[in-house]
Structures are given as C-alpha cells and as structure tokens.
Design a protein around this motif. Sequence first.
Motif, mmCIF file in Angstrom:
data_model
loop_
_atom_site.group_PDB
_atom_site.id
_atom_site.type_symbol
_atom_site.label_atom_id
_atom_site.label_comp_id
_atom_site.label_asym_id
_atom_site.label_seq_id
_atom_site.Cartn_x
_atom_site.Cartn_y
_atom_site.Cartn_z
ATOM 1 N N VAL A 175 0.832 -1.203 0.000
ATOM 2 C CA VAL A 175 0.000 0.000 0.000
ATOM 3 C C VAL A 175 0.867 1.254 0.000
ATOM 4 O O VAL A 175 0.621 2.195 -0.775
ATOM 5 N N GLU A 176 1.888 1.297 0.829
ATOM 6 C CA GLU A 176 2.732 2.489 0.882
ATOM 7 C C GLU A 176 3.517 2.704 -0.410
ATOM 8 O O GLU A 176 3.814 3.845 -0.774
ATOM 9 N N SER A 177 3.844 1.617 -1.105
ATOM 10 C CA SER A 177 4.577 1.759 -2.361
ATOM 11 C C SER A 177 3.713 2.387 -3.448
ATOM 12 O O SER A 177 4.224 3.020 -4.375
ATOM 13 N N LYS A 178 2.414 2.234 -3.334
ATOM 14 C CA LYS A 178 1.490 2.785 -4.333
ATOM 15 C C LYS A 178 0.901 4.111 -3.899
ATOM 16 O O LYS A 178 0.671 4.994 -4.733
ATOM 17 N N TYR A 179 0.650 4.274 -2.601
ATOM 18 C CA TYR A 179 0.019 5.489 -2.082
ATOM 19 C C TYR A 179 0.946 6.116 -1.047
ATOM 20 O O TYR A 179 0.826 5.858 0.155
ATOM 21 N N ALA A 180 1.860 6.964 -1.525
ATOM 22 C CA ALA A 180 2.908 7.522 -0.668
ATOM 23 C C ALA A 180 2.361 8.445 0.413
ATOM 24 O O ALA A 180 3.021 8.687 1.419
ATOM 25 N N HIS A 181 1.160 8.965 0.210
ATOM 26 C CA HIS A 181 0.557 9.869 1.181
ATOM 27 C C HIS A 181 -0.020 9.130 2.383
ATOM 28 O O HIS A 181 -0.393 9.759 3.373
ATOM 29 N N THR A 182 -0.114 7.814 2.320
ATOM 30 C CA THR A 182 -0.699 7.018 3.402
ATOM 31 C C THR A 182 0.383 6.253 4.158
ATOM 32 O O THR A 182 1.207 5.570 3.548
ATOM 33 N N LYS A 183 0.340 6.355 5.469
ATOM 34 C CA LYS A 183 1.247 5.585 6.322
ATOM 35 C C LYS A 183 0.477 4.410 6.911
ATOM 36 O O LYS A 183 -0.570 4.592 7.529
ATOM 37 N N ILE A 184 0.997 3.207 6.702
ATOM 38 C CA ILE A 184 0.388 2.005 7.272
ATOM 39 C C ILE A 184 1.213 1.561 8.476
ATOM 40 O O ILE A 184 2.426 1.356 8.361
ATOM 41 N N LYS A 185 0.559 1.431 9.602
ATOM 42 C CA LYS A 185 1.239 0.951 10.810
ATOM 43 C C LYS A 185 0.797 -0.483 11.076
ATOM 44 O O LYS A 185 -0.356 -0.720 11.445
ATOM 45 N N PRO A 186 1.670 -1.471 10.858
ATOM 46 C CA PRO A 186 1.278 -2.868 11.058
ATOM 47 C C PRO A 186 1.398 -3.291 12.524
ATOM 48 O O PRO A 186 2.378 -2.957 13.198
ATOM 49 N N LEU A 187 0.412 -3.998 13.001
ATOM 50 C CA LEU A 187 0.445 -4.541 14.361
ATOM 51 C C LEU A 187 0.279 -6.055 14.286
ATOM 52 O O LEU A 187 -0.814 -6.541 13.982
ATOM 53 N N LYS A 188 1.355 -6.778 14.542
ATOM 54 C CA LYS A 188 1.315 -8.249 14.489
ATOM 55 C C LYS A 188 0.911 -8.783 15.857
ATOM 56 O O LYS A 188 1.676 -9.473 16.528
ATOM 57 N N LYS A 189 -0.293 -8.449 16.251
ATOM 58 C CA LYS A 189 -0.780 -8.836 17.571
ATOM 59 C C LYS A 189 -2.249 -9.204 17.502
ATOM 60 O O LYS A 189 -2.998 -8.659 16.684
ATOM 61 N N MET A 190 -2.659 -10.103 18.384
ATOM 62 C CA MET A 190 -4.077 -10.396 18.543
ATOM 63 C C MET A 190 -4.716 -9.266 19.343
ATOM 64 O O MET A 190 -4.170 -8.821 20.355
ATOM 65 N N ILE A 191 -5.845 -8.802 18.867
ATOM 66 C CA ILE A 191 -6.541 -7.729 19.578
ATOM 67 C C ILE A 191 -7.089 -8.253 20.901
ATOM 68 O O ILE A 191 -7.837 -9.232 20.946
ATOM 69 N N ASP A 192 -6.680 -7.613 21.977
ATOM 70 C CA ASP A 192 -7.264 -7.893 23.288
ATOM 71 C C ASP A 192 -7.618 -6.551 23.922
ATOM 72 O O ASP A 192 -7.371 -5.483 23.343
ATOM 73 N N ALA A 193 -8.207 -6.589 25.108
ATOM 74 C CA ALA A 193 -8.689 -5.360 25.734
ATOM 75 C C ALA A 193 -7.550 -4.377 26.000
ATOM 76 O O ALA A 193 -7.673 -3.175 25.726
ATOM 77 N N LYS A 194 -6.429 -4.870 26.498
ATOM 78 C CA LYS A 194 -5.309 -3.995 26.816
ATOM 79 C C LYS A 194 -4.802 -3.268 25.582
ATOM 80 O O LYS A 194 -4.564 -2.050 25.604
ATOM 81 N N LEU A 195 -4.638 -3.997 24.485
ATOM 82 C CA LEU A 195 -4.142 -3.401 23.247
ATOM 83 C C LEU A 195 -5.144 -2.393 22.689
ATOM 84 O O LEU A 195 -4.765 -1.288 22.257
ATOM 85 N N LEU A 196 -6.414 -2.752 22.695
ATOM 86 C CA LEU A 196 -7.428 -1.866 22.135
ATOM 87 C C LEU A 196 -7.550 -0.576 22.947
ATOM 88 O O LEU A 196 -7.680 0.520 22.366
ATOM 89 N N TYR A 197 -7.471 -0.680 24.266
ATOM 90 C CA TYR A 197 -7.501 0.523 25.101
ATOM 91 C C TYR A 197 -6.322 1.443 24.787
ATOM 92 O O TYR A 197 -6.438 2.674 24.828
ATOM 93 N N SER A 198 -5.169 0.851 24.465
ATOM 94 C CA SER A 198 -3.973 1.653 24.176
ATOM 95 C C SER A 198 -4.045 2.343 22.824
ATOM 96 O O SER A 198 -3.325 3.316 22.581
ATOM 97 N N LEU A 199 -4.903 1.845 21.931
ATOM 98 C CA LEU A 199 -4.974 2.372 20.569
ATOM 99 C C LEU A 199 -6.153 3.295 20.320
ATOM 100 O O LEU A 199 -6.062 4.223 19.510
ATOM 101 N N ILE A 200 -7.258 3.062 20.986
ATOM 102 C CA ILE A 200 -8.530 3.639 20.552
ATOM 103 C C ILE A 200 -8.588 5.157 20.654
ATOM 104 O O ILE A 200 -9.229 5.828 19.840
ATOM 105 N N ASP A 201 -7.885 5.731 21.625
ATOM 106 C CA ASP A 201 -7.899 7.188 21.755
ATOM 107 C C ASP A 201 -7.063 7.875 20.679
ATOM 108 O O ASP A 201 -7.171 9.089 20.481
#
Length: 261
Positions: A105-131
């Motif tokens: 995606v970044e190679s085609k759309y330079a204006h977009t930054k993709i942040k990959p998260l190689k993690k299973m979504i759990d409550a702790k992770l989601l709370y850290s991201l949602i805000d």
Amino acid sequence: MNNNLRLVINNVNNKSLEDINFFEKQLLVKEFSKKNLDALINSRLLIIGAGAICHPALIYLSSSGVGEIIVADYDKIEKSNLHRQFIFRKEDINKYKVDVLKERVESKYAHTKIKPLKKMIDAKLLYSLIDEVDIVIDASDNFETRYLVNDIAFEKKKILVSGACIDFTSQVIAFLNDGEGPCYECLFPRKYYLDETNCSISGIIPPVAGITGTYLASLTLSILINQNNKSLYNKLINFNLSENKILKSQLSKNTDCEVCS
C-alpha cells in the motif's frame, strides 16, 4: 488544471504538488472540497483484521487520501488466502499479512502511512490504541473479537464501522456510540450469537468480500468528511448476491441491551 485544484495545491499543508495531482479527479467532484481532502489526509484509522474485507477497504481508503491506518492482525499468509485477499501474491505465503500490506500500500500510495500490528486484539491493546484514532473499522472474522471491539468502542464513545460477510451475503453498519443510539450488541446480542459459526471457518465468494470492503470504505470516508451527519449511522445495509438484493433497515436501540441500555 482547474481553479479548485489550484486552490487545494496552494493550501494543503505538508503535501507536495505531486501528491495533490494524484487527487485531481477526486477534486473535480463538486461536493468534494479542499476541506474534505484535509480531513482525510489528517485522519487516522484502526482496521481490525487483515482478511478479505480489509483488502478493498484498505485500497480505497488509502487511494482516497486517508493519512494513517493502523492494521492489526497476527496471521501469516496461507495459500487459501490468495483466493480473495488480492493484495497478496504467491511469493508472500508464510509472511505476516500486515507487513505485506504495509509494503504494497505504501509503495502505491505515498501519502498514506500504514502501521502494522502483528498482535491479537485484546482489551489492553485496544484501550492503548482507541484514543489515537478517529474511527475503528471492524473487519474481523469472529464474534468474540467483535463483541470486545464494541464494548470498548461504546465505552470510549468511538465511532465504529463494522462489516461482515459469509457465503453470498454481507452487511455493513456504522455506530456513532454517543449513548443515544444502538450499538453492535443491539444487533447481535451475544447470548444468542457468541457460539455461532464464525466467518473464519465458513465459505465466502470473493466478490461478496469485495463489495463489503468497498462499502465499508465508502461509509468510513463519508463519516470522515461529515461526521455530524446522523443519517450515516445505525443503518444496516444487507447485500445478498445470490438473489441480487440490497436491503436497508434502521436499527434502534435495544432496551434490553447489556452494553448501551
């Protein structure tokens, strides 16, 4: 170059002429303004799940100008994924899905930054991201994750856009989560659906996933451009490709809902 495009080039912050020229056709749409492009460029989204729904959604969100997208998924690519997850190639098998999505995606759309998260979504992770994000997009393939995402999105009053598909059918809906309207639990009470068959072990026709992800992206873009438009929320869109039907229904708050009532 038309006057609208010149105006955008003169005013969009931190974007090169090459970047703005990329959006030329989009900027020719009368209802799409420099302010709208600003909103997309400055937006940040979280997509949960890097499967078949994510692919069209990610492509169209990025190509439309979304500035940053976090994609959370811990799976590696398997041969069976290539059937409908069209960004992947045969040589990507055994690589992490989110890493490949970032690269492509970044190679085609330079204006977009993709942040990959190689993690299973759990409550702790989601709370850290949602805000940190403007909208949460649920493209996961199981009810357990969907209920977790809904619980926290409602608690944090975060807009949630949800898409799912199975066989020849799909559905998309957005929740404002302002406390006044319904939530995902109102649509699928977990006491009835938690043990239901999940998309991860069910069949799917590729165009169904494509339509689901495309509509998911379209709805998300509409919300980013006009978040206060209440008509965008709580409308369940059902697609049935085997019968060539599209149904729309208004979802109301369930007074017995365990989450929002």
